[in-house]
Enzyme design. Structure first.
Site, mmCIF file in Angstrom:
data_model
loop_
_atom_site.group_PDB
_atom_site.id
_atom_site.type_symbol
_atom_site.label_atom_id
_atom_site.label_comp_id
_atom_site.label_asym_id
_atom_site.label_seq_id
_atom_site.Cartn_x
_atom_site.Cartn_y
_atom_site.Cartn_z
ATOM 1 N N ARG A 270 0.931 -1.083 0.001
ATOM 2 C CA ARG A 270 -0.242 0.029 0.113
ATOM 3 C C ARG A 270 0.680 1.155 0.025
ATOM 4 O O ARG A 270 1.907 1.391 0.738
ATOM 5 C CB ARG A 270 -1.041 -0.113 1.120
ATOM 6 C CG ARG A 270 -2.081 -1.034 1.069
ATOM 7 C CD ARG A 270 -2.952 -0.782 0.068
ATOM 8 N NE ARG A 270 -4.203 -1.568 -0.232
ATOM 9 C CZ ARG A 270 -4.064 -2.662 -1.090
ATOM 10 N NH1 ARG A 270 -3.416 -2.902 -2.075
ATOM 11 N NH2 ARG A 270 -5.405 -3.105 -1.264
ATOM 12 N N GLU A 299 -5.392 6.719 -6.157
ATOM 13 C CA GLU A 299 -5.425 6.208 -7.428
ATOM 14 C C GLU A 299 -6.750 6.476 -8.219
ATOM 15 O O GLU A 299 -7.733 6.447 -7.526
ATOM 16 C CB GLU A 299 -5.338 4.764 -7.186
ATOM 17 C CG GLU A 299 -4.032 4.095 -6.686
ATOM 18 C CD GLU A 299 -3.975 2.631 -6.472
ATOM 19 O OE1 GLU A 299 -5.046 2.010 -6.656
ATOM 20 O OE2 GLU A 299 -2.779 2.172 -6.219
ATOM 21 N N HIS A 318 -1.229 -0.198 -10.699
ATOM 22 C CA HIS A 318 -1.940 -1.264 -9.793
ATOM 23 C C HIS A 318 -2.456 -2.482 -10.350
ATOM 24 O O HIS A 318 -3.630 -2.889 -10.367
ATOM 25 C CB HIS A 318 -3.143 -0.535 -8.920
ATOM 26 C CG HIS A 318 -3.330 -1.088 -7.479
ATOM 27 N ND1 HIS A 318 -3.876 -0.666 -6.709
ATOM 28 C CD2 HIS A 318 -3.109 -2.504 -7.206
ATOM 29 C CE1 HIS A 318 -3.783 -1.644 -5.531
ATOM 30 N NE2 HIS A 318 -3.693 -2.558 -5.794
#
Length: 358
Positions: A270, A299, A318
């Protein structure tokens, strides 16, 4: 049995309910489970539960199919009505205020990601309700991506990308990667998958995990107090930590400066775990040889973020642990396995500990 219909990707086409219900089972209500699946309207198609995917999973779990009523719609559509009868909920996010009263029968919530930081603190969770997550579903793809990341760092790909942008020819020759040392910070399901890939490459693997319990693919395991030791010994640092109050900012300026001169850093965990200002500084002054970040805050990463132009840094959106073919089928296998466990009064897989946040 009512046949499943495809779940379309537009709100107007998405059915609010479909079911495998057999009316003959109505005399045995305790033998059934009402499962609500809430697709994320803002999410990507790769992570949607379609009728075809659900039907295929039910074929794989036929012993449970006749005991589960499945209702599918979008995340916030009909939420209040859905929760009145729900025994179980599969979702990414949900309105949590007063959930115990709004969902009087809810025994289990499954989150379709490994991280649950967007739901913390978990004080809203009703005492009777179990929370599970998707850890482990990512393992195969994570292992491939972890190997790719350290191979890219070892072979100076971030530096070559920066050289390409600058029209600069600067060949540097490196030996094979075998014999180098990698530190995996957070040896859980994802970190464990990464360690297996690293051992296959011939790397020495150091690990950090809560409690310091050994792992078969880790040569030296340490508890959290060993962080500086492994950072200083590693050629590559691979981070797979969840976001909790204890991990936020853990890889700070001191930790980054404790790393070897020229080492490489990967973050598949993270974003808030790493101090990005300190990382950028270390990349610009050459203390770190390169980095790869797959997780970001926020994001999508804004176009104006300074990270886009940092030298020797590769950004991926991601995607390191997810895929568009097997992720939802594997998620459904986990969900239906836990449905059977719930029906049979057995312990569920992937339980989240509210006190730890993962």
């Amino acid at each position: 049995m009512v046949p499943l219909k495809p779940v379309k990707n537009s709100p107007e086409d998405l059915p609010h309910t479909f079911s495998t219900h057999n009316p003959a089972d109505d005399m045995h209500p305790t033998s059934r489970l009402i499962l609500h699946i809430k697709n994320n309207r803002a999410g990507e198609e790769a992570f949607r539960f379609t009728g075809e995917r659900i039907a295929a999973a039910l074929e794989r779990h036929g012993d449970a199919a006749d005991r589960i009523d499945i209702r599918v719609d979008w995340d916030l559509d009909n939420f209040e009505k859905s929760m009145r009868d729900a025994d179980a909920l599969v979702t990414w996010d949900l309105p949590t205020a007063g959930l115990g009263d709004r969902a009087p029968h809810l025994r289990w919530i499954h989150i379709i990601g490994a991280g649950v930081e967007h739901l913390q603190p978990l004080t809203w969770l009703p005492p009777r309700t179990i929370l599970t997550n998707n850890r482990g579903v990512h393992a195969e793809k994570t292992a491939e991506s972890a190997a790719m990341a350290v191979l890219m760092l070892h072979n100076r790909i971030p530096a070559y990308v920066s050289d390409q942008r600058a029209s600069r020819w600067n060949p540097v020759y490196v030996p094979p990667i075998a014999g180098k040392t990698v530190a995996v910070i957070g040896v859980g399901e994802m970190g464990g998958a990464a360690t297996r890939a690293f051992k296959a490459l011939g790397l020495k693997v150091l690990g950090i995990r809560r409690g310091g319990a050994p792992h078969p693919s880790v040569d030296e395991m340490h508890g959290p107090d060993g962080l500086r030791t492994v950072l200083g010994a590693a050629d590559f640092v691979h981070v797979t930590l969840p976001q909790t109050p204890e991990t936020t900012g853990l890889i700070d300026r001191q930790a980054i400066r404790a790393m070897k001169q020229g080492a490489g850093l990967v973050n598949f965990g993270r974003a808030p775990v790493i101090d990005h200002e300190a990382l950028v500084e270390a990349l610009r002054d050459g203390h770190l040889g390169g980095a790869l970040l797959d997780v970001h805050d926020p994001e999508p990463l804004p176009a104006g973020s300074p990270l886009w132009k940092v030298p020797n840094l590769i950004l991926t959106p991601h995607v390191s642990s997810d895929d568009d073919r097997s992720y939802i089928p594997a998620t459904l296998d986990l969900v239906f396995e836990n449905c059977k466990r719930l029906l049979n009064g057995e312990s569920l897989k992937n339980r989240v500990d509210p006190s730890l946040g993962y």
